[in-house]
Scaffold this motif. Structure first.
Motif, PDB file in Angstrom:
ATOM      1  N   ASP A   1       0.830  -1.207   0.000  1.00  0.00           N
ATOM      2  CA  ASP A   1       0.000   0.000   0.000  1.00  0.00           C
ATOM      3  C   ASP A   1       0.865   1.258   0.000  1.00  0.00           C
ATOM      4  OD1 ASP A   1      -2.219  -1.576  -0.014  1.00  0.00           O
ATOM      5  OD2 ASP A   1      -2.689  -1.336   2.117  1.00  0.00           O
ATOM      6  N   VAL A   2       1.975   1.204   0.728  1.00  0.00           N
ATOM      7  CA  VAL A   2       2.916   2.328   0.718  1.00  0.00           C
ATOM      8  C   VAL A   2       3.408   2.572  -0.706  1.00  0.00           C
ATOM      9  CG1 VAL A   2       5.159   3.154   1.541  1.00  0.00           C
ATOM     10  CG2 VAL A   2       3.622   1.948   3.115  1.00  0.00           C
ATOM     11  N   GLN A   3       3.722   1.512  -1.414  1.00  0.00           N
ATOM     12  CA  GLN A   3       4.223   1.651  -2.776  1.00  0.00           C
ATOM     13  C   GLN A   3       3.134   2.156  -3.732  1.00  0.00           C
ATOM     14  OE1 GLN A   3       7.469   1.652  -3.423  1.00  0.00           O
ATOM     15  NE2 GLN A   3       7.547   1.338  -1.186  1.00  0.00           N
TER      16      GLN A   3
ATOM     17  N   LEU B   1       2.536   7.095   7.929  1.00  0.00           N
ATOM     18  CA  LEU B   1       1.763   7.910   8.870  1.00  0.00           C
ATOM     19  C   LEU B   1       0.416   8.284   8.274  1.00  0.00           C
ATOM     20  CD1 LEU B   1       1.650   9.582  11.556  1.00  0.00           C
ATOM     21  CD2 LEU B   1       2.554  11.496  10.216  1.00  0.00           C
ATOM     22  N   PHE B   2       0.410   8.713   7.007  1.00  0.00           N
ATOM     23  CA  PHE B   2      -0.856   9.077   6.358  1.00  0.00           C
ATOM     24  C   PHE B   2      -1.790   7.876   6.280  1.00  0.00           C
ATOM     25  CE2 PHE B   2       1.634  12.661   4.503  1.00  0.00           C
ATOM     26  CZ  PHE B   2       0.805  13.694   4.910  1.00  0.00           C
ATOM     27  N   LEU B   3      -1.277   6.726   5.892  1.00  0.00           N
ATOM     28  CA  LEU B   3      -2.121   5.529   5.799  1.00  0.00           C
ATOM     29  C   LEU B   3      -2.683   5.155   7.165  1.00  0.00           C
ATOM     30  CD1 LEU B   3      -0.038   3.381   3.304  1.00  0.00           C
ATOM     31  CD2 LEU B   3      -2.449   3.979   3.007  1.00  0.00           C
TER      32      LEU B   3
ATOM     33  N   TYR C   1      -6.789   4.729   8.756  1.00  0.00           N
ATOM     34  CA  TYR C   1      -7.071   3.291   8.928  1.00  0.00           C
ATOM     35  C   TYR C   1      -6.813   2.513   7.630  1.00  0.00           C
ATOM     36  CZ  TYR C   1      -9.152   5.064  13.195  1.00  0.00           C
ATOM     37  OH  TYR C   1      -9.347   5.707  14.401  1.00  0.00           O
ATOM     38  N   ASN C   2      -5.709   2.903   6.953  1.00  0.00           N
ATOM     39  CA  ASN C   2      -5.177   2.186   5.786  1.00  0.00           C
ATOM     40  C   ASN C   2      -6.072   2.244   4.549  1.00  0.00           C
ATOM     41  OD1 ASN C   2      -2.976   1.442   7.438  1.00  0.00           O
ATOM     42  ND2 ASN C   2      -4.050  -0.377   8.155  1.00  0.00           N
ATOM     43  N   SER C   3      -6.896   3.270   4.447  1.00  0.00           N
ATOM     44  CA  SER C   3      -7.677   3.473   3.233  1.00  0.00           C
ATOM     45  C   SER C   3      -6.815   4.196   2.197  1.00  0.00           C
ATOM     46  CB  SER C   3      -8.927   4.301   3.521  1.00  0.00           C
ATOM     47  OG  SER C   3      -9.493   4.800   2.331  1.00  0.00           O
ATOM     48  N   ILE C   4      -6.607   3.556   1.047  1.00  0.00           N
ATOM     49  CA  ILE C   4      -5.761   4.146   0.011  1.00  0.00           C
ATOM     50  C   ILE C   4      -6.333   5.483  -0.469  1.00  0.00           C
ATOM     51  CG2 ILE C   4      -4.862   3.851  -2.333  1.00  0.00           C
ATOM     52  CD1 ILE C   4      -3.502   2.007  -0.450  1.00  0.00           C
ATOM     53  N   GLU C   5      -7.629   5.513  -0.787  1.00  0.00           N
ATOM     54  CA  GLU C   5      -8.225   6.729  -1.335  1.00  0.00           C
ATOM     55  C   GLU C   5      -8.256   7.861  -0.306  1.00  0.00           C
ATOM     56  OE1 GLU C   5      -8.744   7.183  -4.536  1.00  0.00           O
ATOM     57  OE2 GLU C   5      -7.898   5.155  -4.687  1.00  0.00           O
TER      58      GLU C   5
ATOM     59  N   ALA D   1      -6.145   8.203   2.119  1.00  0.00           N
ATOM     60  CA  ALA D   1      -4.757   8.630   2.297  1.00  0.00           C
ATOM     61  C   ALA D   1      -4.363   9.617   1.198  1.00  0.00           C
ATOM     62  CB  ALA D   1      -3.825   7.421   2.298  1.00  0.00           C
ATOM     63  N   LYS D   2      -4.759   9.334  -0.032  1.00  0.00           N
ATOM     64  CA  LYS D   2      -4.466  10.252  -1.136  1.00  0.00           C
ATOM     65  C   LYS D   2      -5.087  11.626  -0.871  1.00  0.00           C
ATOM     66  CE  LYS D   2      -4.326   6.703  -4.800  1.00  0.00           C
ATOM     67  NZ  LYS D   2      -5.030   6.227  -6.026  1.00  0.00           N
TER      68      LYS D   2
END
Length: 318
Positions: free
Chosen positions: A39-41, A63-65, A69-73, A75-76
């Motif tokens: 997910d980081v990548q 940190l952002f993720l 709670y690890n939501s990709i969208e 986090a963006k």
């Protein structure tokens, strides 16, 4: 037919991430995060296609993720708002000199501190209050600038943690303070805290609530999302209700706990800022920004991020 030329966006100004952000002591600050390396990548690949964004470390992406709670969208969206807001609000995020007159005066006006012990859930408790009760001494935008410096240092010191609880002690707040509040600045603060601040906020407690709480809430609530309103807890008659969620013993001694006095905790934080973080805060001024000249599409503006300011200029006190 000749194919159209491939247009490659220009390289970002900061091609190499600074490993000191967001954790001054390096990537170990992200050690407790549970997000997946893939997910980081994914976030990194997305950021490469956004040339206006700075290049940041894996620890920063983590940190952002974690904060969403690890939501990709999500986090963006948080990354975009974080860097855009810090660029569009220079009154809060530029010239972060610990020894400047505005910062030093702010730390005489307010106490900002982080308690030494966490809650049983691992939540860090932050305490904010007026230390100078004279309304004319409140320079609201300067205090918010000092708060954001404090919040960034807390993240750096704590690393990735389960969450934060913030206590705002309203003791000493008077009606005379309300006209000192810049509503455009308050709106920017609320946008940043709700949409950009990369932490898990678990609760906001207002203690020693004043008789004119309705006027304070009338200013703040229209700027709050439902999620934030649900985190808000008011305490008017003592601290017994506060201690149902925050153990009394981890509080400062002037609130009945076993930690140092709030003024001592504040002095400890101020000393940390003025020693360990002097250069780091200045580096941040250059590093954590968008380059709007490289943004694909229209440039980000204050009105786009924070809304039009015209309707927030006047505050009537009945």
């Amino acid at each position: 037919m000749t194919p159209p030329p491939v247009i490659t966006p220009p390289a970002s100004k900061h091609a190499v991430p600074n490993p000191r952000f967001p954790f001054i002591d390096g990537p170990d600050g992200a050690a407790r995060a549970t997000c997946r390396p893939e997910d980081v990548q994914l976030i990194r690949l997305w950021m490469k296609r956004q040339p206006h964004l700075p290049v940041i470390s894996d620890a920063f992406i983590t940190l952002f993720l974690h904060s969403v709670y690890n939501s990709i969208e999500q986090a963006k969206a948080t990354i975009e708002t974080y860097f855009s807001a810090r660029t569009a609000a220079p009154e809060f995020f530029k010239n972060r000199d610990c020894f400047s007159q505005d910062v030093q005066f702010s730390y005489k006006t307010v106490h900002l501190t982080s308690l030494n012990q966490t809650t049983p859930e691992g939540y860090r408790v932050l305490l904010c209050r007026l230390s100078d009760h004279e309304p004319s001494h409140l320079h609201f935008s300067d205090v918010l600038k000092a708060f954001f410096m404090f919040a960034d240092i807390c993240i750096s010191e704590d690393g990735v943690i389960p969450g934060y609880i913030t206590i705002f002690d309203l003791k000493g707040v008077m009606l005379g303070h309300l006209p000192r509040i810049s509503l455009p600045s308050l709106k920017k603060f609320m946008v940043y805290i709700q949409d950009a601040h990369p932490v898990r906020l678990k609760a906001v407690h207002l203690i020693n609530c004043v008789p004119f709480m309705d006027k304070i809430l009338a200013m703040v609530k229209p700027l709050m999302k439902n999620e934030m309103i649900n985190l808000l807890q008011l305490h008017s008659n003592g601290l017994d209700t506060l201690f149902k969620t925050i153990p009394e013993e981890i509080m400062p001694e002037d609130y009945g706990g076993k930690d140092k006095h709030t003024a001592e905790l504040h002095a400890d934080y101020k000393k940390l800022m003025e020693t360990k973080y002097v250069d780091w805060l200045k580096e941040e001024d250059e590093q954590l920004r968008t380059n709007e000249d490289l943004r694909i599409g229209s440039k980000s503006t204050q009105s786009e991020l924070f809304g039009m300011e015209g309707s927030f200029r006047k505050l009537a006190i009945d």
